[in-house]
Scaffold this motif. Structure first.
Motif, mmCIF file in Angstrom:
data_model
loop_
_atom_site.group_PDB
_atom_site.id
_atom_site.type_symbol
_atom_site.label_atom_id
_atom_site.label_comp_id
_atom_site.label_asym_id
_atom_site.label_seq_id
_atom_site.Cartn_x
_atom_site.Cartn_y
_atom_site.Cartn_z
ATOM 1 N N ARG A 182 7.608 2.072 -3.787
ATOM 2 C CA ARG A 182 6.443 2.148 -2.888
ATOM 3 C C ARG A 182 5.908 3.573 -2.817
ATOM 4 O O ARG A 182 4.689 3.800 -2.838
ATOM 5 C CB ARG A 182 6.826 1.664 -1.481
ATOM 6 C CG ARG A 182 6.863 0.156 -1.338
ATOM 7 C CD ARG A 182 6.979 -0.276 0.115
ATOM 8 N NE ARG A 182 8.116 0.300 0.816
ATOM 9 C CZ ARG A 182 9.354 -0.197 0.786
ATOM 10 N NH1 ARG A 182 9.623 -1.290 0.101
ATOM 11 N NH2 ARG A 182 10.327 0.394 1.462
ATOM 12 N N ARG A 232 4.042 4.397 -6.041
ATOM 13 C CA ARG A 232 2.722 3.753 -6.060
ATOM 14 C C ARG A 232 1.757 4.451 -5.101
ATOM 15 O O ARG A 232 0.584 4.632 -5.416
ATOM 16 C CB ARG A 232 2.859 2.268 -5.723
ATOM 17 C CG ARG A 232 3.460 1.465 -6.857
ATOM 18 C CD ARG A 232 3.468 -0.034 -6.565
ATOM 19 N NE ARG A 232 4.090 -0.731 -7.670
ATOM 20 C CZ ARG A 232 5.338 -1.191 -7.671
ATOM 21 N NH1 ARG A 232 6.110 -1.045 -6.605
ATOM 22 N NH2 ARG A 232 5.818 -1.807 -8.717
ATOM 23 N N ALA A 243 1.440 4.103 -11.590
ATOM 24 C CA ALA A 243 1.353 2.672 -11.918
ATOM 25 C C ALA A 243 2.704 2.230 -12.480
ATOM 26 O O ALA A 243 3.023 2.520 -13.628
ATOM 27 C CB ALA A 243 0.247 2.429 -12.931
ATOM 28 N N GLU A 274 5.781 -4.112 -12.781
ATOM 29 C CA GLU A 274 6.338 -5.068 -11.823
ATOM 30 C C GLU A 274 7.481 -5.795 -12.520
ATOM 31 O O GLU A 274 7.259 -6.532 -13.478
ATOM 32 C CB GLU A 274 5.266 -6.075 -11.387
ATOM 33 C CG GLU A 274 4.185 -5.487 -10.529
ATOM 34 C CD GLU A 274 4.647 -5.173 -9.120
ATOM 35 O OE1 GLU A 274 5.644 -5.749 -8.658
ATOM 36 O OE2 GLU A 274 3.997 -4.320 -8.493
#
Length: 184
Positions: free
Chosen positions: A105, A108, A113, A116
Motif C-alpha cells: 500500500r 502504491r 505500480a 497484483e
C-alpha cells in the motif's frame, strides 16, 4: 534503479538451510543462490527513478512501523514452476502478510505500480539454468521438504537496491518494525 523491500533472516536462521544446501552439492543445470543473497521479499518494486525513491522512504518507514516485529522460521521447500527452488517461511504468517500488504500500500501511495499477485513468503535457494535443472528442482525440493530452521524475530525490513550487473545487493534504508503502542 531496481528495488525491493525485504526481511533478512539472521545467520543462525540460515545456517541449517545452508548446511542442507551444501550437502546437496553441485547439481547440473542448477544455479544456487549464495546465502548472502537469501531474503524474504515483502514487495518487489521494480525499476524506479531516483526522484521516486526519496518520497517513498517515509511511506515505507510508516508501513514497517505499523506492524511490529514478526516471529518467523524457514521451513520446508518447494518450486515455482520448473525454474525456482525455495524454502518456505512459517511462524506469524498473519502479521507477515499484514506487513507485506502495508508495504505494498505504501509503495502504491508513492506511485509505484506493483503487480497484483498473492503474497507467498519464501527464500529463493536456486534457479534452473538449463534443461537438466528444471527436472532437478522437484527432486531437490523433496530432499529439503523436512527442513525446519530455528525461530527468529524480524525487527527491521530493508529497502534494497539490486545491482543486476554484479549481483550485489545494497541496503538503502533500514525500516524498523516498531511494536505498536498500547492504547491508553
Amino acid at each position: 534503479m531496481r528495488l525491493f523491500v525485504s526481511l533478512e533472516p539472521p545467520a543462525e536462521a540460515l545456517q541449517q538451510v545452508a548446511e542442507a544446501v551444501t550437502e546437496l552439492g553441485h547439481v547440473p543445470g542448477v544455479r544456487w543462490s549464495p546465502p548472502s543473497r537469501w531474503h524474504v521479499t515483502l514487495a518487489f518494486l521494480g525499476e524506479l527513478d531516483d526522484d521516486v525513491v526519496d518520497p517513498l522512504v517515509p511511506l515505507l518507514r510508516w508501513a514497517a512501523a505499523s506492524t511490529g516485529p514478526v516471529r518467523l522460521r524457514l521451513s520446508g521447500a518447494g518450486c515455482f514452476g520448473s525454474s525456482v527452488l525455495w524454502t518456505g517461511v512459517a511462524g506469524d504468517l498473519e502479521r507477515l502478510s499484514a506487513l507485506a500488504a502495508a508495504v505494498a500500500r505504501a509503495a502504491r501511495a508513492g506511485g509505484v505500480a506493483l503487480e497484483e499477485r498473492p503474497y507467498r513468503p519464501h527464500v529463493t535457494l536456486a534457479r534452473a539454468t538449463g534443461r537438466g535443472g528444471s527436472g532437478a528442482l522437484g527432486r531437490l525440493a523433496d530432499q529439503l521438504a523436512e527442513l525446519r530452521g530455528p525461530t527468529w524475530t524480524a525487527t527491521e525490513a530493508r529497502l534494497v537496491r539490486s545491482h543486476t550487473s554484479t549481483g550485489r545487493y545494497e541496503v538503502l534504508e533500514h525500516l524498523q518494525l516498531v511494536a505498536p503502542s498500547a492504547p491508553g
